[in-house]
Scaffold this motif. Structure first.
Motif, PDB file in Angstrom:
ATOM      1  N   ASP A  81      28.082  45.875  46.578  1.00  0.00           N
ATOM      2  CA  ASP A  81      28.671  44.671  45.996  1.00  0.00           C
ATOM      3  C   ASP A  81      28.634  43.564  47.053  1.00  0.00           C
ATOM      4  N   TYR A 197      40.571  42.980  46.425  1.00  0.00           N
ATOM      5  CA  TYR A 197      39.424  42.665  45.569  1.00  0.00           C
ATOM      6  C   TYR A 197      39.408  43.577  44.344  1.00  0.00           C
ATOM      7  N   CYS A 201      39.649  42.570  40.298  1.00  0.00           N
ATOM      8  CA  CYS A 201      38.660  43.024  39.309  1.00  0.00           C
ATOM      9  C   CYS A 201      39.313  43.938  38.275  1.00  0.00           C
ATOM     10  N   ASN A 204      41.283  41.890  35.696  1.00  0.00           N
ATOM     11  CA  ASN A 204      40.390  41.274  34.704  1.00  0.00           C
ATOM     12  C   ASN A 204      39.798  42.328  33.764  1.00  0.00           C
ATOM     13  N   TYR A 205      39.487  43.481  34.319  1.00  0.00           N
ATOM     14  CA  TYR A 205      38.970  44.574  33.486  1.00  0.00           C
ATOM     15  C   TYR A 205      40.018  45.000  32.461  1.00  0.00           C
ATOM     16  N   ARG A 259      46.355  39.757  38.600  1.00  0.00           N
ATOM     17  CA  ARG A 259      45.144  39.124  39.118  1.00  0.00           C
ATOM     18  C   ARG A 259      45.487  38.008  40.102  1.00  0.00           C
ATOM     19  N   CYS A 284      35.962  37.957  38.600  1.00  0.00           N
ATOM     20  CA  CYS A 284      35.428  39.308  38.764  1.00  0.00           C
ATOM     21  C   CYS A 284      36.021  40.226  37.687  1.00  0.00           C
ATOM     22  N   ALA A 285      35.160  40.893  36.930  1.00  0.00           N
ATOM     23  CA  ALA A 285      35.648  41.729  35.827  1.00  0.00           C
ATOM     24  C   ALA A 285      35.117  43.150  35.858  1.00  0.00           C
ATOM     25  N   THR A 466      40.910  52.236  37.035  1.00  0.00           N
ATOM     26  CA  THR A 466      41.265  51.373  38.165  1.00  0.00           C
ATOM     27  C   THR A 466      41.921  52.183  39.280  1.00  0.00           C
TER      28      THR A 466
END
Length: 484
Positions: A81, A197, A201, A204-205, A259, A284-285, A466
């Motif tokens: 990434d 980070y 992400c 958002n996910y 987030r 970022c998702a 997650t």
């Protein structure tokens, strides 16, 4: 930890018989020259770090998700990434904790230079201003005599009993301990940046998952309203569908806050004010994803890699050297010194009559066997024993952290797989319930129950996914990766 775990103690200087014919000064010199005071340091031969159970394969590293390959220094590159790579590079360059650790290391290096300077020649200049003296015993008022006194001296320490040498050893070990402490901060900063980070992400996910659930439930609500208008539904059905939408929508602000908090944390790790968070990370998702088994190595590699273990070992070395410094106080400190000087009446300045010099050994000695010196030695020895126990504790804690992280990841991976299956089953059930309801073969309550189960399964499966990322970072942190 038994004393046997420390280096063999070199005998403190103690010489006898052969020096009977020497004068007092030579006898003192001979006594001091016998050996370097205190023990020579050796790494602990018998400790928690040398047992087979500590150096072998990890007990929890079982299953296809683990590899016995060594962990690379830059473990975050395993995620492939570029954005994560950039963020960690920025954090390692600007983080305030790292700047403080660098300052601590610089301070320790300055102390080492000061200790090394103890081996150099020491000089001093002395002088008194013009003085006026007049004898008073004659009873007459006589003119005074103006005099002067100037001198230059230099000395070089012989360090025959190794006091300066041991002080330099202690300061050198302190420098290495400070470097290890800085490396551990580096490890922590890299892991904290990756976690922040991943938190952004993941939020958002999870937002995306919950919004899809809300969209599905809103479609059901709209269909229920149409059916109610056509006489196939009731106001009660509409209100229940509306409650399901509102309940799922209520979870969205929590993910948005998660987030935003992650963005603020990331800014702080990058050495910026919270409001100056990186805007390009906000969207970022996709969860950071590994495409390989986790390389974890074994216990021996962990012990070599962990900076806090190295720091604990260097503390033993430093305090062992300080034990030598304390022991050296039992014996005289000898240096070679010389001095030149001019003194006398001012009228004779330049005539050479007031010139004098001296050259020879200089001895400084507090009488041996004094209780205060013995107490200092006992304190230094106790500090070494404490360091040995602390070293064992650090090793054991590192192993426990790693085993715990490995076990948590393995079990969480099993749980995530089971939750994925439950989510797929809930999705199939919701789809079937929807078809039955639309064709009039199923009741509305069954449809709502199926959709509620799907919503719960979607959210739970997302949370489990997650958590796996956070578990991976915890493993990398426990393994001590992130410094070179």
């Amino acid at each position: 930890m038994a004393k046997a775990n420390r280096a063999k103690r070199r005998p403190v200087p103690a010489c006898a018989g052969p020096h009977k014919g020497l004068g007092g000064a030579l006898l003192v010199l001979a006594l001091s020259a016998c050996a370097t005071a205190g023990p020579d340091y050796r790494p602990p031969a018998r400790s928690a770090a040398t047992t087979p159970a500590a150096t072998g394969a990890f007990h929890s590293a079982q299953g296809g998700q683990y590899s016995q390959a060594d962990l690379p220094d830059h473990w975050w590159r395993l995620y492939a990434d570029p954005q994560l790579d950039t963020l960690i590079a920025q954090a390692l360059a600007a983080n305030t904790d790292l700047r403080q650790a660098d300052a601590n290391l610089a301070q320790a290096q300055a102390v080492l230079r000061e200790a090394e300077a103890g081996r150099t020649v020491t000089t001093s200049v002395s002088g008194s201003g013009l003085s006026l003296s007049r004898p008073s015993s004659t009873g007459y008022s006589l003119p005074g005599v103006v005099g002067y006194d100037l001198g230059l001296s230099a000395s070089y320490p012989l360090d025959l009993n190794g006091r300066i040498k041991r002080a330099i050893e202690a300061s050198g070990a302190d420098v290495e301990a400070s470097a290890a402490a800085r490396d551990y901060v580096r490890v922590s900063v890299a892991a904290a940046t990756a976690r922040a980070y991943a938190q952004i992400c993941a939020a958002n996910y999870s937002l995306g998952v919950n919004r899809r659930v809300v969209a599905l439930q809103r479609d059901t609500l709209n269909a229920t309203r149409r059916l109610a208008k056509g006489g196939r539904g009731t106001a009660f059905d509409v209100s229940r569908a509306q409650a399901a939408v509102d309940s799922s929508a209520a979870a969205l602000p929590a993910f948005e806050a998660q987030r935003q908090n992650g963005l603020y944390l990331l800014a702080t790790l990058l050495g910026r004010p919270p409001a100056d968070y990186p805007r390009d990370v906000e969207s970022c998702a996709a969860l950071p994803s590994l495409r390989m088994a986790l390389p974890v190595g074994d216990g021996a590699a962990l012990i070599r890699r962990r900076p806090d273990i190295r720091q604990a070992e260097r503390a033993i070395a430093a305090d062992t050297a300080r034990l030598g410094v304390a022991t050296a106080d039992l014996y005289p400190q000898i240096s070679i010194g010389g001095s030149v000087g001019l003194s006398g009446p001012l009228k004779d300045l330049g005539s050479g009559t007031g010139f004098g010099f001296s050259l020879g050994p200089l001895i400084s000695w507090s009488f041996p066997n004094r209780p205060v010196v013995r107490a200092s030695i006992a304190q230094a020895d106790a500090a070494v024993q404490g360091d040995l126990a602390g070293f064992d504790g650090t090793v054991l804690e590192a192993l426990r952290q790693t085993e715990t992280a490995l076990e948590s990841y393995r079990r969480d991976a099993e749980r995530a797989a089971a939750l994925d299956r439950a989510r797929d089953s809930a999705a199939l059930s919701a789809s079937q319930a929807g078809k039955l309801f639309r064709f009039g073969r199923g009741d509305f309550l069954s449809l709502l129950d199926a959709q509620r189960s799907l919503a719960s399964a979607e959210v739970t499966a997302a949370a489990a996914r997650t958590q796996l990322v956070q578990d991976q970072i915890a493993i990398f942190l426990a393994l001590g990766g992130g410094w070179e």
